[in-house]
Motif scaffolding. Structure first.
Motif, PDB file in Angstrom:
ATOM      1  N   ILE A 121      38.392 -29.383  62.009  1.00 32.01           N
ATOM      2  CA  ILE A 121      39.038 -28.401  61.752  1.00 32.01           C
ATOM      3  C   ILE A 121      39.365 -27.222  60.566  1.00 32.01           C
ATOM      4  O   ILE A 121      39.800 -26.207  60.675  1.00 32.01           O
ATOM      5  N   ALA A 122      38.315 -28.112  59.179  1.00 32.80           N
ATOM      6  CA  ALA A 122      39.133 -27.316  58.180  1.00 32.80           C
ATOM      7  C   ALA A 122      37.502 -28.459  57.142  1.00 32.80           C
ATOM      8  O   ALA A 122      37.247 -29.653  57.770  1.00 32.80           O
ATOM      9  N   LYS A 123      37.672 -27.848  55.956  1.00 33.23           N
ATOM     10  CA  LYS A 123      37.132 -28.677  55.556  1.00 33.23           C
ATOM     11  C   LYS A 123      37.849 -28.452  53.970  1.00 33.23           C
ATOM     12  O   LYS A 123      38.711 -27.197  53.420  1.00 33.23           O
ATOM     13  N   ASN A 124      37.550 -29.180  52.634  1.00 31.73           N
ATOM     14  CA  ASN A 124      38.578 -28.826  51.984  1.00 31.73           C
ATOM     15  C   ASN A 124      37.394 -29.365  50.255  1.00 31.73           C
ATOM     16  O   ASN A 124      36.119 -29.940  50.198  1.00 31.73           O
ATOM     17  N   ARG A 125      38.584 -29.454  49.496  1.00 39.88           N
ATOM     18  CA  ARG A 125      37.803 -29.523  47.791  1.00 39.88           C
ATOM     19  C   ARG A 125      38.269 -30.073  47.202  1.00 39.88           C
ATOM     20  O   ARG A 125      40.336 -29.538  47.213  1.00 39.88           O
ATOM     21  N   LEU A 126      37.436 -30.838  46.107  1.00 39.26           N
ATOM     22  CA  LEU A 126      38.648 -31.417  45.102  1.00 39.26           C
ATOM     23  C   LEU A 126      39.058 -30.428  43.418  1.00 39.26           C
ATOM     24  O   LEU A 126      38.507 -29.553  43.021  1.00 39.26           O
ATOM     25  N   VAL A 127      40.316 -30.626  43.158  1.00 42.88           N
ATOM     26  CA  VAL A 127      40.193 -29.776  41.783  1.00 42.88           C
ATOM     27  C   VAL A 127      40.893 -30.990  40.796  1.00 42.88           C
ATOM     28  O   VAL A 127      41.458 -31.976  41.280  1.00 42.88           O
ATOM     29  N   ILE A 128      40.902 -31.073  39.475  1.00 39.18           N
ATOM     30  CA  ILE A 128      41.264 -31.184  38.363  1.00 39.18           C
ATOM     31  C   ILE A 128      43.332 -30.461  38.144  1.00 39.18           C
ATOM     32  O   ILE A 128      42.971 -29.309  37.690  1.00 39.18           O
ATOM     33  N   ASN A 223      30.649 -31.303  42.596  1.00 36.53           N
ATOM     34  CA  ASN A 223      32.029 -31.648  43.790  1.00 36.53           C
ATOM     35  C   ASN A 223      31.814 -31.906  44.862  1.00 36.53           C
ATOM     36  O   ASN A 223      30.660 -31.904  45.380  1.00 36.53           O
ATOM     37  N   ALA A 224      32.308 -32.194  45.668  1.00 39.02           N
ATOM     38  CA  ALA A 224      32.625 -33.320  47.637  1.00 39.02           C
ATOM     39  C   ALA A 224      32.973 -32.297  48.247  1.00 39.02           C
ATOM     40  O   ALA A 224      34.380 -31.503  47.663  1.00 39.02           O
ATOM     41  N   VAL A 225      33.220 -32.495  49.285  1.00 34.61           N
ATOM     42  CA  VAL A 225      33.487 -31.623  49.764  1.00 34.61           C
ATOM     43  C   VAL A 225      34.529 -32.717  51.415  1.00 34.61           C
ATOM     44  O   VAL A 225      32.807 -33.532  51.636  1.00 34.61           O
ATOM     45  N   ALA A 226      35.673 -32.702  51.832  1.00 34.10           N
ATOM     46  CA  ALA A 226      36.327 -33.271  52.076  1.00 34.10           C
ATOM     47  C   ALA A 226      36.339 -32.879  53.549  1.00 34.10           C
ATOM     48  O   ALA A 226      36.542 -31.378  53.919  1.00 34.10           O
ATOM     49  N   SER A 227      35.821 -33.046  55.244  1.00 36.48           N
ATOM     50  CA  SER A 227      36.254 -32.797  56.072  1.00 36.48           C
ATOM     51  C   SER A 227      37.247 -33.690  56.734  1.00 36.48           C
ATOM     52  O   SER A 227      37.556 -34.695  56.595  1.00 36.48           O
ATOM     53  N   TYR A 228      37.949 -32.078  57.454  1.00 41.18           N
ATOM     54  CA  TYR A 228      39.089 -33.212  58.576  1.00 41.18           C
ATOM     55  C   TYR A 228      38.943 -32.800  60.251  1.00 41.18           C
ATOM     56  O   TYR A 228      39.049 -31.542  60.656  1.00 41.18           O
ATOM     57  N   PRO A 229      38.326 -34.159  60.269  1.00 47.38           N
ATOM     58  CA  PRO A 229      38.042 -34.189  62.063  1.00 47.38           C
ATOM     59  C   PRO A 229      39.646 -34.861  62.993  1.00 47.38           C
ATOM     60  O   PRO A 229      41.096 -35.301  62.080  1.00 47.38           O
ATOM     61  N   ALA A 230      39.736 -34.000  64.138  1.00 48.78           N
ATOM     62  CA  ALA A 230      40.856 -34.640  64.401  1.00 48.78           C
ATOM     63  C   ALA A 230      40.390 -34.279  65.930  1.00 48.78           C
ATOM     64  O   ALA A 230      39.961 -34.326  66.854  1.00 48.78           O
ATOM     65  N   ALA A 231      41.598 -35.394  66.628  1.00 47.83           N
ATOM     66  CA  ALA A 231      41.162 -35.929  67.905  1.00 47.83           C
ATOM     67  C   ALA A 231      42.469 -36.613  68.510  1.00 47.83           C
ATOM     68  O   ALA A 231      43.768 -36.471  67.862  1.00 47.83           O
ATOM     69  N   THR A 232      41.894 -36.580  69.586  1.00 48.92           N
ATOM     70  CA  THR A 232      43.302 -37.028  70.746  1.00 48.92           C
ATOM     71  C   THR A 232      43.199 -38.687  70.426  1.00 48.92           C
ATOM     72  O   THR A 232      41.738 -38.721  70.317  1.00 48.92           O
ATOM     73  N   LEU A 233      44.267 -39.445  71.035  1.00 49.04           N
ATOM     74  CA  LEU A 233      44.384 -40.868  71.210  1.00 49.04           C
ATOM     75  C   LEU A 233      44.237 -41.588  72.546  1.00 49.04           C
ATOM     76  O   LEU A 233      44.943 -40.451  72.995  1.00 49.04           O
ATOM     77  N   LYS A 234      43.378 -42.171  73.051  1.00 49.19           N
ATOM     78  CA  LYS A 234      43.240 -42.631  74.120  1.00 49.19           C
ATOM     79  C   LYS A 234      44.317 -43.505  74.995  1.00 49.19           C
ATOM     80  O   LYS A 234      45.135 -43.231  75.824  1.00 49.19           O
TER      81      LYS A 234
END
Length: 266
Positions: A121-128, A223-234
């Protein structure tokens, strides 16, 4: 005479019952169709949801949750924020919850037996992140290697900790942190309170405390790219409502909220 009357009443009751059977069956089908239609339209997806979410989503998800509840009367979204590794442990231990959003795909991939198919659903990056005004004049990643500098990082089990290690290793930099924290908000807090001179956090976390910290950008190439996965729980007891919320996170409205908070498009 009374026996004849009783017999006639019994016969009439049988005929009435026979006529009512198909009517009841028809009514059941109609009700089922109504329920199916309501579920598809989202109106039936009402419940008290518990969503486990990565710490870096704390501020933006509180805002998004309020918007969602306003648009979906009857649905309450309760968030539980923590490091992704901690959330994964909660899921595996059977904690009652309906959906999960982590700050990396690795953690989510380890929960295939417990979660539905995830959607980023989104991505992010690092900063100091440094103290307000950047008193130590930190400009580059290599500045974090200074022996007199107190640097705090997230533990390697935490997504932001893994991203930090990835970034530093790629530049062949050795940083000895004064502490390793359980989530990104703990890293930010250490710098906010002056207990550390600098740390590595997500860009969006630094943006939540503009008066208390300064953010030093890291070039995309480093830098590195962070990914944010979302899911329902069974294990969810509200699968339809949980699926509706997870799906909503990818809508233009939800994406606008995420991007206004500094998150990148998925």
């Amino acid at each position: 005479m009374s026996q004849l009357f009783t017999g006639r009443r019994a016969a009439a009751a049988l005929v009435t019952a026979a006529l009512l059977v198909p009517l009841t069956a028809c009514g059941g089908k109609d009700d089922a169709k109504k329920d199916e239609g309501a579920t598809k339209s989202g109106s039936a997806a009402k419940a008290d949801l518990t969503v486990l979410a990565a710490s870096s989503l704390t501020d933006v998800f509180k805002k998004a949750g309020a918007v969602y509840e306003k648009e979906h009367p009857g649905t309450k979204v309760n968030f539980s924020f923590a490091g992704s590794q901690e959330l994964a442990a909660q899921v595996k231990n059977g904690a009652p919850a309906d959906a999960l959003v982590t700050a990396d795909t690795k953690t989510m991939d380890g929960l295939k037996a417990d979660a539905g198919k995830p959607t980023v659903i989104a991505k992010n990056r690092l900063v100091i992140v440094t103290g307000a005004g950047n008193p130590k004049k930190i400009v580059h990643l290599k500045d974090l290697t200074a022996s007199k500098l107190k640097v705090v990082l997230a533990a390697s089990q935490v997504p932001v900790g893994r991203y930090s290690k990835q970034v530093l290793d790629a530049q062949k930099l050795t940083v000895k942190p004064v502490s390793q924290e359980p989530n990104v908000r703990a890293v930010l807090s250490k710098v906010e309170l002056g207990e550390a001179d600098a740390g590595l956090v997500y860009k969006t976390d630094a943006a939540t405390a503009p008066d208390k910290v300064a953010a030093v950008a890291i070039p995309d190439a480093q830098n590195a790219v962070a990914s944010y996965p979302a899911a329902t729980l069974k294990s969810s007891q509200h699968s339809a409502a949980a699926a509706a919320f997870v799906k909503w996170l990818s809508t233009p409205e939800a994406q606008k909220i995420l991007q206004q908070a500094g998150f990148q498009k998925p």
